[in-house]
Scaffold this motif. Structure first.
Motif, short mmCIF file in Angstrom:
data_model
loop_
_atom_site.label_atom_id
_atom_site.label_comp_id
_atom_site.label_asym_id
_atom_site.label_seq_id
_atom_site.Cartn_x
_atom_site.Cartn_y
_atom_site.Cartn_z
N LEU A 78 0.82 -1.22 0.00
CA LEU A 78 0.00 0.00 0.00
C LEU A 78 0.85 1.26 0.00
CD1 LEU A 78 -2.86 -1.07 2.42
CD2 LEU A 78 -2.97 -0.81 -0.06
N PHE A 79 1.97 1.23 0.73
CA PHE A 79 2.88 2.37 0.68
C PHE A 79 3.44 2.56 -0.72
CE2 PHE A 79 3.71 1.75 5.41
CZ PHE A 79 2.94 2.84 5.76
N GLY A 80 3.73 1.44 -1.39
CA GLY A 80 4.24 1.52 -2.76
C GLY A 80 3.21 2.06 -3.74
N LEU A 81 1.94 1.80 -3.48
CA LEU A 81 0.88 2.28 -4.37
C LEU A 81 0.41 3.69 -4.05
CD1 LEU A 81 -1.50 -0.80 -4.69
CD2 LEU A 81 -0.01 0.16 -6.44
N ALA A 82 0.78 4.20 -2.90
CA ALA A 82 0.20 5.45 -2.37
C ALA A 82 0.22 6.59 -3.39
CB ALA A 82 0.92 5.85 -1.10
N GLY A 83 1.30 6.79 -4.09
CA GLY A 83 1.36 7.90 -5.02
C GLY A 83 0.97 7.54 -6.44
N LYS A 84 0.62 6.30 -6.68
CA LYS A 84 0.39 5.84 -8.05
C LYS A 84 -1.08 5.65 -8.41
CE LYS A 84 4.79 3.44 -8.10
NZ LYS A 84 5.47 2.15 -8.18
N ILE A 85 -1.95 5.53 -7.42
CA ILE A 85 -3.36 5.30 -7.72
C ILE A 85 -4.22 6.36 -7.06
CG2 ILE A 85 -3.04 2.81 -7.98
CD1 ILE A 85 -4.39 2.44 -5.28
N GLN A 86 -5.46 6.44 -7.52
CA GLN A 86 -6.39 7.43 -7.00
C GLN A 86 -6.77 7.09 -5.56
OE1 GLN A 86 -9.67 7.17 -9.65
NE2 GLN A 86 -8.60 8.14 -11.36
N LEU A 87 -7.15 8.12 -4.81
CA LEU A 87 -7.52 7.95 -3.41
C LEU A 87 -8.70 6.99 -3.27
CD1 LEU A 87 -7.21 8.75 -0.45
CD2 LEU A 87 -8.73 10.69 -0.90
N GLN A 88 -9.68 7.07 -4.16
CA GLN A 88 -10.85 6.19 -4.07
C GLN A 88 -10.45 4.72 -4.20
OE1 GLN A 88 -13.77 6.87 -7.10
NE2 GLN A 88 -15.32 5.60 -6.11
N LYS A 89 -9.54 4.41 -5.11
CA LYS A 89 -9.09 3.03 -5.27
C LYS A 89 -8.30 2.57 -4.04
CE LYS A 89 -9.00 2.90 -10.28
NZ LYS A 89 -8.20 2.70 -11.48
N MET A 90 -7.52 3.47 -3.46
CA MET A 90 -6.77 3.13 -2.26
C MET A 90 -7.72 2.80 -1.11
SD MET A 90 -3.82 2.67 -0.84
CE MET A 90 -2.57 3.53 -1.73
N ILE A 91 -8.79 3.54 -1.01
CA ILE A 91 -9.79 3.28 0.03
C ILE A 91 -10.42 1.91 -0.18
CG2 ILE A 91 -12.05 3.99 0.94
CD1 ILE A 91 -11.12 6.90 0.45
N TYR A 92 -10.73 1.56 -1.43
CA TYR A 92 -11.28 0.23 -1.73
C TYR A 92 -10.32 -0.88 -1.34
CZ TYR A 92 -15.09 2.34 -4.43
OH TYR A 92 -16.20 3.05 -4.82
N ILE A 93 -9.05 -0.68 -1.62
CA ILE A 93 -8.05 -1.69 -1.26
C ILE A 93 -7.96 -1.85 0.25
CG2 ILE A 93 -5.57 -2.21 -1.31
CD1 ILE A 93 -5.49 -0.86 -4.08
N VAL A 94 -7.90 -0.75 0.97
CA VAL A 94 -7.82 -0.80 2.43
C VAL A 94 -9.07 -1.47 3.01
CG1 VAL A 94 -7.74 0.60 4.54
CG2 VAL A 94 -6.24 1.15 2.62
N LEU A 95 -10.23 -1.14 2.46
CA LEU A 95 -11.47 -1.78 2.92
C LEU A 95 -11.45 -3.29 2.63
CD1 LEU A 95 -14.21 0.83 1.92
CD2 LEU A 95 -13.48 0.19 4.22
N GLY A 96 -10.92 -3.66 1.47
CA GLY A 96 -10.82 -5.08 1.12
C GLY A 96 -9.92 -5.84 2.09
N VAL A 97 -8.78 -5.26 2.42
CA VAL A 97 -7.88 -5.88 3.39
C VAL A 97 -8.56 -5.98 4.75
CG1 VAL A 97 -5.68 -5.61 4.63
CG2 VAL A 97 -5.79 -5.16 2.17
N GLY A 98 -9.27 -4.93 5.12
CA GLY A 98 -10.01 -4.96 6.38
C GLY A 98 -11.06 -6.06 6.41
N LEU A 99 -11.75 -6.26 5.30
CA LEU A 99 -12.75 -7.33 5.22
C LEU A 99 -12.11 -8.72 5.31
CD1 LEU A 99 -15.19 -5.93 2.52
CD2 LEU A 99 -15.64 -6.21 4.96
N ILE A 100 -10.91 -8.86 4.76
CA ILE A 100 -10.19 -10.14 4.88
C ILE A 100 -9.94 -10.45 6.35
CG2 ILE A 100 -7.97 -11.28 4.47
CD1 ILE A 100 -7.92 -9.85 1.74
N PHE A 101 -9.43 -9.46 7.08
CA PHE A 101 -9.15 -9.70 8.50
C PHE A 101 -10.43 -9.88 9.31
CE2 PHE A 101 -4.99 -7.94 7.38
CZ PHE A 101 -4.21 -8.97 7.88
N TYR A 102 -11.48 -9.17 8.94
CA TYR A 102 -12.77 -9.35 9.61
C TYR A 102 -13.27 -10.78 9.41
CZ TYR A 102 -17.69 -8.80 10.78
OH TYR A 102 -18.93 -8.95 11.34
N GLY A 103 -13.16 -11.27 8.18
CA GLY A 103 -13.58 -12.63 7.88
C GLY A 103 -12.75 -13.68 8.59
N LEU A 104 -11.47 -13.41 8.75
CA LEU A 104 -10.60 -14.36 9.44
C LEU A 104 -10.92 -14.44 10.93
CD1 LEU A 104 -7.13 -13.61 7.79
CD2 LEU A 104 -8.55 -15.65 7.49
#
Length: 106
Positions: A78-104
């Motif tokens: 995520l740090f590597g992607l921080a400057g390369k993708i739009q903020l909205q996509k970064m939020i989706y990625i962070v939410l996806g990772v959060g859902l993975i841990f929630y599911g686990l």
């Protein structure tokens, strides 16, 4: 030819394997290699101990290593992607990772 490619003598064009790696990708790979070494060492320890109860204790300790490494690798990515993708996509990625841990945890 493959060895020459690994050593940086690029005969076929393109990027040299070890001299143009992204620092985030290299960090992610090193963490995964470290994780595999820990897992392999634990497997050897289980074989040496040769007792089910003790092997389960070693396995329980490994239950902490896997998620910790995954979180560290994801953070690096995520740090590597921080400057390369739009903020909205970064939020989706962070939410996806959060859902993975929630599911686990459920």
């Amino acid at each position: 030819a493959f060895l020459e490619y690994l050593l940086g003598k690029n005969l076929y064009g393109g990027k040299d394997m070890f001299f143009s790696l992204d620092k985030y990708v290299l960090g992610m790979a090193i963490l995964r290699i470290l994780s595999s070494m820990i897992e392999f060492s634990a497997a050897l320890l289980m074989l040496k101990i040769n007792q089910v109860e003790s092997a389960l204790k070693v396995n329980a300790a490994l239950a902490l290593v896997g998620p910790t490494i995954m979180m560290a690798v994801m953070a690096l990515g995520l740090f590597g992607l921080a400057g390369k993708i739009q903020l909205q996509k970064m939020i989706y990625i962070v939410l996806g990772v959060g859902l993975i841990f929630y599911g686990l945890n459920k």
